[in-house]
Each structure stands twice: as C-alpha cells, then as structure tokens.
Design an enzyme around this catalytic site. Structure first.
Site, PDB file in Angstrom:
ATOM      1  N   ASP B 140       0.924  -1.357   0.099  1.00 23.77           N
ATOM      2  CA  ASP B 140       0.289   0.303  -0.162  1.00 23.77           C
ATOM      3  C   ASP B 140       1.016   1.596   0.179  1.00 23.77           C
ATOM      4  O   ASP B 140       1.690   1.761   0.862  1.00 23.77           O
ATOM      5  CB  ASP B 140      -0.662  -0.103   1.290  1.00 23.77           C
ATOM      6  CG  ASP B 140      -2.183   1.023   1.314  1.00 23.77           C
ATOM      7  OD1 ASP B 140      -2.668   1.093   0.083  1.00 23.77           O
ATOM      8  OD2 ASP B 140      -2.652   1.262   2.173  1.00 23.77           O
ATOM      9  N   HIS B 147      -4.015  13.811   0.860  1.00 27.56           N
ATOM     10  CA  HIS B 147      -3.997  12.505   2.145  1.00 27.56           C
ATOM     11  C   HIS B 147      -3.195  12.761   3.405  1.00 27.56           C
ATOM     12  O   HIS B 147      -3.058  13.084   4.958  1.00 27.56           O
ATOM     13  CB  HIS B 147      -4.595  11.369   1.908  1.00 27.56           C
ATOM     14  CG  HIS B 147      -4.328  10.545   2.779  1.00 27.56           C
ATOM     15  ND1 HIS B 147      -5.746  10.311   3.680  1.00 27.56           N
ATOM     16  CD2 HIS B 147      -3.296   9.176   3.111  1.00 27.56           C
ATOM     17  CE1 HIS B 147      -5.024   9.061   4.770  1.00 27.56           C
ATOM     18  NE2 HIS B 147      -4.122   8.592   4.129  1.00 27.56           N
ATOM     19  N   GLU B 212     -10.288   3.700   3.500  1.00 29.29           N
ATOM     20  CA  GLU B 212      -9.751   4.666   2.954  1.00 29.29           C
ATOM     21  C   GLU B 212     -10.050   4.302   1.173  1.00 29.29           C
ATOM     22  O   GLU B 212      -9.947   3.072   0.503  1.00 29.29           O
ATOM     23  CB  GLU B 212      -8.093   4.200   3.272  1.00 29.29           C
ATOM     24  CG  GLU B 212      -7.580   4.759   4.333  1.00 29.29           C
ATOM     25  CD  GLU B 212      -6.101   5.065   4.835  1.00 29.29           C
ATOM     26  OE1 GLU B 212      -5.670   4.403   4.383  1.00 29.29           O
ATOM     27  OE2 GLU B 212      -5.976   5.149   6.001  1.00 29.29           O
ATOM     28  N   GLU B 214      -9.057   3.953  -2.348  1.00 27.73           N
ATOM     29  CA  GLU B 214      -7.773   3.816  -2.735  1.00 27.73           C
ATOM     30  C   GLU B 214      -7.802   2.948  -4.154  1.00 27.73           C
ATOM     31  O   GLU B 214      -9.671   2.660  -4.615  1.00 27.73           O
ATOM     32  CB  GLU B 214      -7.117   3.610  -2.375  1.00 27.73           C
ATOM     33  CG  GLU B 214      -6.725   3.333  -0.720  1.00 27.73           C
ATOM     34  CD  GLU B 214      -5.195   3.172  -0.310  1.00 27.73           C
ATOM     35  OE1 GLU B 214      -4.764   2.350  -0.898  1.00 27.73           O
ATOM     36  OE2 GLU B 214      -5.377   2.862   1.258  1.00 27.73           O
ATOM     37  N   ASP B 246      -9.039   0.404   1.730  1.00 28.62           N
ATOM     38  CA  ASP B 246      -8.115  -0.034   2.817  1.00 28.62           C
ATOM     39  C   ASP B 246      -8.913  -0.012   3.909  1.00 28.62           C
ATOM     40  O   ASP B 246      -8.556   0.784   5.130  1.00 28.62           O
ATOM     41  CB  ASP B 246      -7.058   0.727   2.972  1.00 28.62           C
ATOM     42  CG  ASP B 246      -6.042  -0.067   3.350  1.00 28.62           C
ATOM     43  OD1 ASP B 246      -5.861  -0.525   4.230  1.00 28.62           O
ATOM     44  OD2 ASP B 246      -5.109   1.111   3.793  1.00 28.62           O
ATOM     45  N   ARG B 250      -8.996   3.287  13.009  1.00 32.29           N
ATOM     46  CA  ARG B 250      -7.812   4.522  13.558  1.00 32.29           C
ATOM     47  C   ARG B 250      -7.527   4.573  15.001  1.00 32.29           C
ATOM     48  O   ARG B 250      -6.390   4.785  15.420  1.00 32.29           O
ATOM     49  CB  ARG B 250      -8.898   5.861  13.210  1.00 32.29           C
ATOM     50  CG  ARG B 250      -9.171   6.061  11.929  1.00 32.29           C
ATOM     51  CD  ARG B 250      -8.629   6.310  10.922  1.00 32.29           C
ATOM     52  NE  ARG B 250      -8.518   6.400   9.907  1.00 32.29           N
ATOM     53  CZ  ARG B 250      -7.767   5.946   8.202  1.00 32.29           C
ATOM     54  NH1 ARG B 250      -6.363   5.820   8.620  1.00 32.29           N
ATOM     55  NH2 ARG B 250      -8.355   6.470   7.303  1.00 32.29           N
ATOM     56  N   GLN B 253      -4.740   1.953  14.733  1.00 31.83           N
ATOM     57  CA  GLN B 253      -3.526   2.879  14.506  1.00 31.83           C
ATOM     58  C   GLN B 253      -3.206   3.539  14.907  1.00 31.83           C
ATOM     59  O   GLN B 253      -1.608   3.507  14.564  1.00 31.83           O
ATOM     60  CB  GLN B 253      -3.870   3.187  13.259  1.00 31.83           C
ATOM     61  CG  GLN B 253      -2.879   3.404  12.560  1.00 31.83           C
ATOM     62  CD  GLN B 253      -3.061   3.821  11.136  1.00 31.83           C
ATOM     63  OE1 GLN B 253      -4.612   4.335  10.515  1.00 31.83           O
ATOM     64  NE2 GLN B 253      -2.573   4.148  10.236  1.00 31.83           N
ATOM     65  N   LYS B 266      -5.364  -2.629  10.317  1.00 34.86           N
ATOM     66  CA  LYS B 266      -5.425  -2.838   8.485  1.00 34.86           C
ATOM     67  C   LYS B 266      -5.608  -4.035   7.824  1.00 34.86           C
ATOM     68  O   LYS B 266      -6.218  -4.054   6.998  1.00 34.86           O
ATOM     69  CB  LYS B 266      -3.573  -1.820   7.746  1.00 34.86           C
ATOM     70  CG  LYS B 266      -3.737  -0.409   8.476  1.00 34.86           C
ATOM     71  CD  LYS B 266      -4.413   0.531   7.152  1.00 34.86           C
ATOM     72  CE  LYS B 266      -3.787   2.265   7.952  1.00 34.86           C
ATOM     73  NZ  LYS B 266      -4.756   2.633   6.326  1.00 34.86           N
ATOM     74  N   THR B 270      -9.025  -6.153   3.861  1.00 35.87           N
ATOM     75  CA  THR B 270      -9.153  -4.975   2.606  1.00 35.87           C
ATOM     76  C   THR B 270     -10.288  -5.300   1.419  1.00 35.87           C
ATOM     77  O   THR B 270     -10.421  -6.705   0.958  1.00 35.87           O
ATOM     78  CB  THR B 270      -7.650  -4.970   2.242  1.00 35.87           C
ATOM     79  OG1 THR B 270      -6.825  -4.514   2.822  1.00 35.87           O
ATOM     80  CG2 THR B 270      -7.705  -4.159   1.206  1.00 35.87           C
ATOM     81  N   GLU B 387     -10.698  12.247   7.831  1.00 39.45           N
ATOM     82  CA  GLU B 387     -10.066  13.975   7.574  1.00 39.45           C
ATOM     83  C   GLU B 387     -11.260  14.081   7.122  1.00 39.45           C
ATOM     84  O   GLU B 387     -11.392  15.370   7.787  1.00 39.45           O
ATOM     85  CB  GLU B 387      -9.393  13.268   5.851  1.00 39.45           C
ATOM     86  CG  GLU B 387      -8.152  12.973   5.630  1.00 39.45           C
ATOM     87  CD  GLU B 387      -7.356  12.624   4.839  1.00 39.45           C
ATOM     88  OE1 GLU B 387      -7.846  10.881   4.252  1.00 39.45           O
ATOM     89  OE2 GLU B 387      -6.729  13.629   3.646  1.00 39.45           O
TER      90      GLU B 387
END
Lengths: 438, 438
Positions: B140, B147, B212, B214, B246, B250, B253, B266, B270, B387
C-alpha cells in the site's frame, strides 16, 4: 501438565541407523527430524527430513508404504511444499513424526522397511534446497526488548523504548516474494540514502548493509477471517521454526521508515534456513517465558496465559559467523561473531499468534512470523551489526585483520542454532547462509 | 507519441450487441472489457469480462473457439484466476482485448460467433464474485500528498509532512490473506485502544472504524530478484486497476503504529472491487501527472521520466456512498459522501513500480499496489472519514438525520469510479461494497 508432552520420539538415548545421526554434534539426530524441500540436479523439489548426513525423501518413503499413515496423510506427503501437511493439524504431524522416528530408529521393528528406506536417502551434501513452504504472508515481529531499546537509542535518543512496546507485540508485514531457503547470493540493494549532513538524498548502493538474526515461526493451521486464536490455543497452530536472516539496508531504512515503517530497506531479500524444526522436536527445550520486571505492566488478558508463561520460552542459542572474500581465499574459515540466547525475548510465539489474529486477521498454513532481531542485555550478544558496531562507530575486527562496520561485497553470513537442555538430546537447525554480491 | 496508443477498441462510437452495453451510464461498455472471477451457485470460479449487464465467460468462449488466440493464450484463459494470462505480457493482453472486442461488437464480422457467444453470457446480477487474481504480495502506497498532510496534521501537528515525502514514494507491506473481492461483510476488529487520557490501553472493539478510498494497481509481468524495473518500462508491467477499500481501525492504528507502521489497524480486511479495468481500457484517460510546485524538489532520476510526467495521471473520479441500517430499512438509498479526483496524486503508478523494484525486490504477476487514500486540496473531497470529520471533531450528517464520526455496525460503504474525458467513451469500475458487522 505441559501442553507439549514428551514421548518416545524425545528419548535422548534413541539413535538412528543413518550415517552421521549418532554423532554428538550433529544437527540432525533421530530426535530432530526437521523438514526441508530438496532437489537433485534438475528434478522438481520434493519434501524430505534431515537425518544425520542424509535427507530422507518423504514422498518416496510414503509411496513405498514405509510410513504408517492414513491415506490422506500419505497424499499430503506427495507435494513439493509442506502446506497440505501443515493444514492437517497436530494429530497428523504427530503420526508422521512417530512414523519417521520408527522407520529411522536403529532398532526399527521391521527390518524390511529399513532396507527399503535406504533407497529413499540422499546425501545432504550437494543437494539443492528450496522453500519447504509456500509462504502466503510474512510478518516480522520485534519481540526482543533489548533490540528495540538498542535501536531506539540510536534513532530516538530521548525515547529509546516507545510507550506501546510493553503492551503491544509490535510487528509489521514483510515481503513474501523475496524469501528464499536455498542460500542464494544476496544482491546489495540500491536506494535512497541521506546522511545527516546531506542537503538531499542520493540514489545508489546501500552503504550500511546488515544482517538481522531471527527465528521464524511457521503457522500450521490457520483461522477464519473475523475469528481469532486464543492464546491458550496458539501453540497448537504453530508447526515449526526456522533460521531467519532479515537482511537490512540501514541507510535506506533510516530515510524511508517514517511514518509507515520499513519497506525497501528490508524487502530486497529475506533468507530462511533450509530446515524447519518442528514444535514437536522443540518440546524438550521449552522453558519459562522471559520474566517481566515487577515494574512492567502485566500483559493484557488476551496476551496472558499462565501455561505460556511457564513454557513459552525456548532454550535455543542462535549464532552468526562471518567470512570475508579474503578469509575465503585464505583459510576458508568463518569467524564466530556472536551467539544470542532466545530466552531473552520479551514476547512469546504464542503471544505473537494471539495478537496477530486478535483483530480477526486470518492466518494461513505456511505463514511466516519472524521473531524480530534477537538481542540480549549483553552488548556483545546482539543480533545485528548495527548494534554490535553501534551504528558503525565501533567496527569489529575479523581474524584477517579486516574491520567491518557493515557488510562488504563478498562477505558471507552464516546463521546456525542449537536447542539444548540437560536431559535432552541437543538438536540443530542447519545453516542459513548467503554471500553478498555487488 | 504515447506509449499507450489508442486503437479500434477505444473508438467511442463502437457499441456491443449485449444487453445494457449501449446505455450511456453503464460501467461496462464495449470499450471497457474489465476482468472478473465469478461463479454461479456452487461452481468453481471462472474468469470473465463485464459487458453491459452481463459477464462473458472467457473460459467457455476460448474453449468454443470464439476468440482469435494462440494456443497458449487460450490455455491461460482456462484458469480460475488471471495470473497465467497476466504473466504472458502486453502483447497477449492486447490480442485477448481485440478478440473480445470483435466478438462483442454489434457489427461482429462472424455472425456464427455472436450466436455462440450468447451461450457464454451470464447475467451479472446474482453472480458470486471472487478474487480475479491470486495476490502474492500487497503493497500500500501513500501517494496523495493531501492525504499525507491531512493525517500528518492530526498526528504530528508540528510536522504534518515528513521530510522524506517529496523524495520517496512512501509505501508499506499489507496483508494479502485478508483481501477479498466478493463484497463480503467486514467484521469490526477488536484490538488495543488508548485514548489520550487513558493511563493504560484496553482491549475491545474498534471505536474508530474507517474506510480508505483507493485504487489498486495490479502487476502483470514481474522482475527477477536483484533486478529492477526502469521507470520507462514500468507502464508495460501494469495490467489493470481495481477499486480498493483499505479498511482502517484508527484507534488501533494510533496506538500501534510506532515505530514499524500500521499492522492490526489494517490487516483485518481489505476489499477490492470485483472488476479489474485494464491499463489498455484506461489509455484514453491518461493525462499529465500532477505538476509539482516549483518549490518542490525534482524526482530523483530513477523516478523521473518525461513521458510519465506527460501521461502518468488518470482522469478518474472515485466516489464513496454510505447507507446505515436505518436507511436500508427505509428508502434503501445510499448517501453520496464524496468524490475525489485521482489526478491530484503526487506519485504516479509508474513511479511506484520503479521505486518498489529499485532495490531488486521482485514483483510478481498478481501483486497489488494500493495507491494510498485519495484526497485532494478540497477538504470535502478526501478519501477517509478521519479527514472528512477531522478525526471525529466534525461528524457528517446522513439523510436519515443520523451522524457519523466513524462507521457504525450495519453501515454499508460503497465505492465506485468512472474514467471520463472528452472524446472518449466513459467507463466504470463496478462496485466495491461491504457492510460492517459487529
């Protein structure tokens, strides 16, 4: 009562009729029976087991009916990798271990089998080794608190050990495609390097190539996605252990690793030993896990199991030897560089398995969990050149008079390991070795 | 002169005889021909290609002699994953694309083939999808500077963007085993969480579950270990693109990610989309790469290629929609949450490939390279809830009146994407969607 009871296959007095298996310093006595994948010439790889100075071709032995196995177990022995066998679980592993033990025992009950087994043996010298396992995912842990502290001191002098270390068995995903077990040469990687005084990074050959001395734990049976493996069950999911050299480009690593961790500094090559020593063979060498100082936090409940605390450690010494091109041309001898004891690891293999699957991540047969670099409180017994030379500040001197801060082209790194304990027949892991090429 | 020339298969006027393929808003017009793996009922997976509201069974079409392919190419179509075909390289991919295009064209030159092809079509609705590719390794990247800056601001207010970002296409290894393409539910992970005021971490369900947004690039042909792929060649090694979610925990993480990067935050799941849109189909949507401000450093030479700067970007809009359990029970409609433009990415796919292999790391057919979360300078066009809600400080409000800082059980996340450009027939990526289960 241990979860890993000893049986006839651990009898220290038992010996094999195979040449070399009775020698005191062999890595491969009858009590070991480690797995490998090998080929002769251009043949396709087959799985085998190391015994003395020979490898027993398991596929051939099973086909010849020399092993007391159920049909499905015998069929699993016909693959060029161990994964189908690993997926069958501990009962099948144990039946195969006992069958191999009886076949190779010097007092084997069926002489006709012994005679037939001779034709399934090939001399270890000259064999080509291959990955014994198809590794789907490779995770590298960081289970040595001494290593974490030593490295942290260099990169973060104000905070060598991060606040999460004593709670979280820190790990990260590595690269599966570049793992090999055939002692192939390692190409010096190129990449971005930036010294503290450099205004900008430059691209070129790694200047700080290093080894990392580890053991690798191989998952036997996995878990379904969304489920987890309780720490009490974790031991039963582990199949075996191999030597592991997590080659590291320190200059690339220092520049790239923030904020998402090591990447190109590690993924150019990982070497594992040709042999997988099974958890069954290691049962006599189980010792208590590292004892946490009273001032350390207790592991969270999902990582705490009294039985794991009592027997989650291993009495294994792991060594690194080094030979330069000059030494190879002269005496040919390797210098012994360091030997580290695995009993210092802060986290156990069971804790790694429980943690890894605690979020529902699915482990699969053949997954490789690296222990992380094995270091100890003794500054001379550490698992990397980075630590031995204090990031190049204190180079080591070889018997040739050469010095090394980091690895040079032509250097050969050899890793070995021995499990030993009073009352048990000592066993070894073979050799994981590779030469650096420019 | 582009390295990715257009041909008859990009003719915007071309249409297919297959139902739904001529609709203006279909994701799957004749110009797309994206690959998938599908099954009907309990059959084993087969590879197919999306066209209108149908999937063409490629294995069946090749077996029936409906595709003008060499024998080896037809044989590669008989596998349940695309890897053998991917390993054959761009010339084979192009022959298959042209053969499919001609077979499905409304003015197909051989009517008997069209009639035979009908029996190779299955309705897309109701199919089970599978991973179209065996993914050996998943990497990844972190290619959106917006970002990286947004996230950095939350975790490192004093230094949002680290000094290496503009030199290094930052990436890390992800978990291959937990990638799925079948829109399966995602289990909320458990793990260690520690809020700033907590004295110690606790173990429990993730409180800050996020998506996420992507795109994932799939490697077609790889490189040998110890060799690298020059940036000028990188484009030819890429096979296609898929949607990628993904999933990220949080709170896990924030506590675990130092010093080795994200791990359990993570690797629990996925999701990729069921369809792989080929690089060939994306040729009309190539645009210049993101232009670096004059004050930014130029890419190092191994990452700089004028042709890649000229056509390394893609005119693709990627969207997230969300539906809560309440919304599902009421109108059934999803709320549109955000749409981001892929043209803002700081690093191109070719730069990722060149960087990844620059140290000799061997890429293999089927490897997946995530772009990293796609964000833009517009605070409303960003690829994560982290975000959008400024780490939960500014919850979003759904059409049901519910608010979300992070995902709740029962929430469904849907990702879609469209490539569009004047003069080209717009194409889509299908849907990557999953519901959160507790």
């Amino acid at each position: 009562m241990s979860r890993f009871p000893l049986d006839e296959t651990h009898d220290p007095a038992a010996t094999s009729w195979v040449v070399g298996a009775a020698e005191p310093d062999t890595d491969f006595p009858l009590q070991n029976l480690p797995f490998c994948a090998f080929s002769v010439g251009t043949e396709t790889p087959r799985i085998g087991v190391g015994i003395g100075r020979m490898v027993l071709d398991i596929t051939a032995a099973a086909e010849a009916g020399l092993l007391d196995l159920a049909e499905a177990e015998a069929a699993a022995c016909a693959h060029p990798v161990l994964n189908p066998l690993m997926a069958m679980g501990p009962a099948a592993w144990q039946r195969l271990r006992r069958a191999l033990f009886r076949l190779l025992h010097k007092d084997a009950p069926a002489p006709w089998r012994t005679e037939a087994a001779v034709s399934c043996l090939v001399p270890m010298a000259g064999l080509r080794f291959h990955l014994p396992v198809a590794i789907g995912d490779y995770t590298d842990f960081y289970a040595s608190i001494d290593h974490a502290t030593n490295v942290g001191r260099m990169f973060r002098p104000d905070q060598p050990l991060l606040p999460n270390y004593k709670y979280v068995p820190i790990g990260y995903h590595g690269r599966a495609s570049s793992i090999s077990a055939d002692n192939r040469p390692v190409h010096r990687p190129t990449g971005q390097r930036k010294r503290p005084d450099d205004a900008e990074p430059s691209f070129g050959p790694c200047r700080q190539l290093d080894w990392e001395l580890e053991l690798g734990f191989l998952i036997g049976t996995g878990n379904a996605q969304g489920e987890s493996i309780a720490i009490e069950q974790a031991g039963a999911h582990l199949f075996g252990v191999t030597l592991l050299n997590d080659w590291s480009a320190r200059d690339l690593q220092a520049w790239e690793y923030q904020p998402l961790g090591p990447f190109l500094a590690k993924n150019f090559a990982t070497s594992i030993g040709p042999f997988v020593v099974t958890m069954a063979a290691l049962a006599p060498f189980r010792i208590p896990a590292h004892v946490r100082p009273e001032s350390d936090p207790a592991p969270l409940p999902y990582l705490f199991d009294p039985a794991d605390q009592a027997e989650g450690g291993f009495a294994i010494d792991v060594s690194v030897e080094l030979r330069s091109a000059t030494m190879r041309a002269a005496s040919g001898q390797f210098d012994h560089i360091t030997t580290v004891g695995f009993q210092h690891m802060y986290w156990t293999a069971a804790q790694m398995v429980a943690h890894h699957s605690s979020n529902g991540c699915n482990l699969q047969p053949g997954d490789l969990l690296g222990s992380g670099t094995i270091s100890t409180p003794d500054p001379a017994a550490v698992g990397s050149l980075l630590e031995l030379t204090r990031r190049g500040q204190a180079p080591i001197t070889l018997s040739s008079g050469e010095t090394r801060s980091f690895l040079q082209d032509g250097d050969e790194v050899r890793m070995t390991a021995r499990a030993h304990r009073d009352g048990a027949r000592s066993i070894g892991f073979g050799r994981c070795e590779a030469v650096i090429v420019g």
